[in-house]
Design a protein around this motif. Structure first.
Motif, mmCIF file in Angstrom:
data_model
loop_
_atom_site.group_PDB
_atom_site.id
_atom_site.type_symbol
_atom_site.label_atom_id
_atom_site.label_comp_id
_atom_site.label_asym_id
_atom_site.label_seq_id
_atom_site.Cartn_x
_atom_site.Cartn_y
_atom_site.Cartn_z
ATOM 1 N N LYS A 1 46.081 35.186 -35.975
ATOM 2 C CA LYS A 1 46.923 34.323 -36.036
ATOM 3 C C LYS A 1 46.342 32.981 -35.497
ATOM 4 N N LYS B 1 52.318 36.656 -29.003
ATOM 5 C CA LYS B 1 51.963 37.257 -30.264
ATOM 6 C C LYS B 1 50.512 37.648 -30.063
ATOM 7 N N GLU C 1 53.865 30.686 -28.252
ATOM 8 C CA GLU C 1 54.521 29.680 -28.920
ATOM 9 C C GLU C 1 55.946 29.377 -28.268
ATOM 10 N N GLU C 2 56.395 27.977 -28.646
ATOM 11 C CA GLU C 2 57.553 27.536 -28.311
ATOM 12 C C GLU C 2 58.545 28.545 -29.219
ATOM 13 N N GLY C 3 59.716 28.754 -28.464
ATOM 14 C CA GLY C 3 60.621 29.703 -29.244
ATOM 15 C C GLY C 3 61.417 28.758 -30.035
ATOM 16 N N LEU C 4 61.571 29.110 -31.707
ATOM 17 C CA LEU C 4 62.500 28.314 -32.555
ATOM 18 C C LEU C 4 63.796 29.052 -32.754
ATOM 19 N N GLU D 1 65.892 32.748 -40.604
ATOM 20 C CA GLU D 1 64.573 33.006 -41.332
ATOM 21 C C GLU D 1 64.848 33.120 -42.929
ATOM 22 N N LYS E 1 64.331 41.715 -39.112
ATOM 23 C CA LYS E 1 63.004 42.293 -37.973
ATOM 24 C C LYS E 1 63.593 43.216 -37.175
ATOM 25 N N GLU F 1 54.952 32.102 -39.715
ATOM 26 C CA GLU F 1 53.465 32.754 -39.994
ATOM 27 C C GLU F 1 53.304 32.871 -41.618
HETATM 28 P P1 AMP Z 1 55.657 36.894 -37.060
HETATM 29 O O1 AMP Z 1 55.038 38.137 -37.047
HETATM 30 O O2 AMP Z 1 54.879 35.861 -36.553
HETATM 31 O O3 AMP Z 1 56.484 36.727 -38.373
HETATM 32 O O4 AMP Z 1 56.912 37.204 -35.924
HETATM 33 C C1 AMP Z 1 57.952 38.419 -36.190
HETATM 34 C C2 AMP Z 1 59.161 37.632 -35.911
HETATM 35 O O5 AMP Z 1 59.055 36.981 -34.686
HETATM 36 C C3 AMP Z 1 59.480 36.764 -36.762
HETATM 37 O O6 AMP Z 1 60.133 37.111 -38.101
HETATM 38 C C4 AMP Z 1 60.630 35.998 -36.087
HETATM 39 O O7 AMP Z 1 61.896 36.581 -36.066
HETATM 40 C C5 AMP Z 1 60.093 36.008 -34.579
HETATM 41 N N1 AMP Z 1 59.297 34.739 -34.339
HETATM 42 C C6 AMP Z 1 57.950 34.663 -34.484
HETATM 43 N N2 AMP Z 1 57.975 33.388 -33.841
HETATM 44 C C7 AMP Z 1 58.652 32.796 -33.430
HETATM 45 C C8 AMP Z 1 58.929 31.616 -32.873
HETATM 46 N N3 AMP Z 1 58.135 30.754 -32.579
HETATM 47 N N4 AMP Z 1 60.394 31.470 -32.475
HETATM 48 C C9 AMP Z 1 61.514 32.352 -32.693
HETATM 49 N N5 AMP Z 1 61.249 33.605 -33.202
HETATM 50 C C10 AMP Z 1 59.971 33.791 -33.730
#
Ligand code: AMP
Ligand code: GLY
Length: 406
Positions: A87, A127, A169-172, A176, A198, A267
């Motif tokens: 990542k 992550k 990361e900052e939370g967004l 999705e 998820k 991602e």
């Molecule tokens: P990822 O494996 O990076 O897709 O992360 C898995 C799940 O975590 C995503 O589908 C989102 O629901 C949540 N997530 C990942 N990054 C963020 C972020 N920066 N802000 C908020 N939720 C996130």
């Protein structure tokens, strides 16, 4: 064509089912619920096209190995698969390509990680750098929980070496959407968008999983949003990869959040999504094998086409998922579920007992897809089918696609 699908989950079952509309298909290693499963490794199978499902063999270089044997392969080499394997590297590529994404930092020690957490604004995301089957992500409003994740990951206790480097990361916030782009190294076509669920429990509660359900199309992912993703995210990413000498032929799966300030990339995955594949591919009206063969050959020409209907998939998981799961239970009701018009049952964590009955053997056991004229019709078929299926401890979400009915 004779097509070899590599993998053993619900995604591969869906790939095989849709490829088989036009082609001969074998699946390796597959599972006892997927017709055409064989135990012979892909490198020992003769096929006109190889489609690699999961990230692990892509990251390990199976596509390179097959290409070195002169085979036509849909799936990136180890160089491109690093987008999912690390990542931290993916984030570097996003920044280089100018793709909008969350503010972030990469860390391998506690103090700087804690200091970065202190700069964030109340929603913290931690992550693992490496592969963790969709489970290495903590999203929390609690700084203590975020700090605990940092400690657990860096110590190697939670995810082994995958967590010894981490991304914060900052939370967004926002809905999705998953846009899967079929890439031939230079060009790309988007498949119909999907939304994945998820978290393990209704209302998006509980820990993250590999995905508990999905639906397609996604009302918030309009044609304009998809065009923006292709033009502003996928195209510059392919160009950046090409500039690094990476000829990316496979799926570039863009996981986006539609934030109040516009879509941002959460991602990239380097493969078809699971369970997005189980809702997107059944809606395809063109020839999937031809599309993937064109991409594999670096000659994408014909854009994929989709029906005007909808699909909803509900994942049936074993007790305990996403933690330690109970296995070994007989799956009842499969025939009654599959007999419903517009329903497909895709097998993932299953094996067969001595009598040939399918028994649970993993966390996500089945993905049950319903198709219909609209989301409401697709959803009611999927849940009707799920109602026929049982084993002790079966868990599924009840709210998949509920909010998408308009
Ligand atoms: P990822 O494996 O990076 O897709 O992360 C898995 C799940 O975590 C995503 O589908 C989102 O629901 C949540 N997530 C990942 N990054 C963020 C972020 N920066 N802000 C908020 N939720 C996130
Ligand atoms: N559905 C999420 C994934 O395939 O990673």
């Amino acid at each position: 064509m004779k097509i070899c699908v590599v993998g053993s989950g619900g995604r591969e079952h869906a790939l095989a089912t849709v490829l088989r509309r036009h082609h001969e298909v074998v699946v390796t290693p597959g599972n006892p619920g997927i017709p055409g499963s064989v135990s012979t490794p892909a490198t020992e199978l003769e096929a006109d096209l190889y489609v690699i499902g999961p990230e692990a063999p892509l990251v390990a270089g199976l596509a390179d190995e097959l290409r070195a044997m002169g085979r036509l392969v849909f799936g990136p080499g180890a160089d491109g698969a690093r987008l999912e394997g690390s990542k931290a590297w993916m984030k570097d590529v996003l920044v280089e390509a100018g793709v909008p994404t969350a503010a972030h930092g990469t860390f391998d020690s506690i103090e700087p990680a804690f200091a970065f957490l202190d700069t964030l604004d109340g929603l913290y995301v931690v992550k693992t750098d490496g592969l963790a089957a969709g489970k290495g992500v903590v999203v929390t409003t609690s700084i203590d929980e975020a700090r605990d994740a940092v400690r657990d990951y860096l110590s190697g206790e939670a995810f082994g070496d995958a967590g010894r480097t981490l991304v914060i990361e900052e939370g967004l916030t926002g809905p999705e959407v998953s846009v899967l782009a079929i890439c031939d190294g230079t060009r790309a076509f988007a498949l119909a968008p999907a939304q994945d669920f998820k978290r393990i429990f209704d209302g998006d509660l509980g820990p993250n999983t590999g995905g508990m359900g999905a639906y397609s199309p996604v009302p918030v992912a309009t044609d304009d949003v998809v065009a923006m993703v292709m033009n502003d995210c996928v195209a510059p990413t392919l160009a950046t990869l090409r500039a690094k000498g990476i000829d990316y032929r496979g799926v570039l799966y863009a996981g986006l959040m539609l934030t109040p300030t516009g879509p941002k990339m959460l991602e990239y995955n380097v493969r078809f999504g699971d369970p997005e594949t189980q809702v997107v591919l059944p809606r395809l009206t063109s020839d999937l094998g031809e599309l993937l063969a064109q991409a594999a050959a670096g000659e994408l020409r014909d854009a994929p086409t989709f029906d005007n209907g909808a699909a909803v998939t509900v994942v049936c998981a074993a007790e305990g998922y996403p933690r330690d799961v109970r296995t070994g239970d007989v799956i009842e009701g499969l025939d009654a579920a599959s007999a419903i018009e517009g329903v497909s049952v895709f097998c993932a964590g299953v094996t067969a007992d001595a009598d040939g009955r399918l028994i649970t053997a993993g966390g996500r056991v089945l993905a049950v897809t319903g198709q219909g004229a609209d989301i409401a019709a697709a959803r009611s078929r999927a849940f009707e089918a799920v109602g026929h299926i049982s084993w002790p401890g079966l868990q599924h979400r009840n709210d998949i696609a509920a909010s998408a009915i308009i």
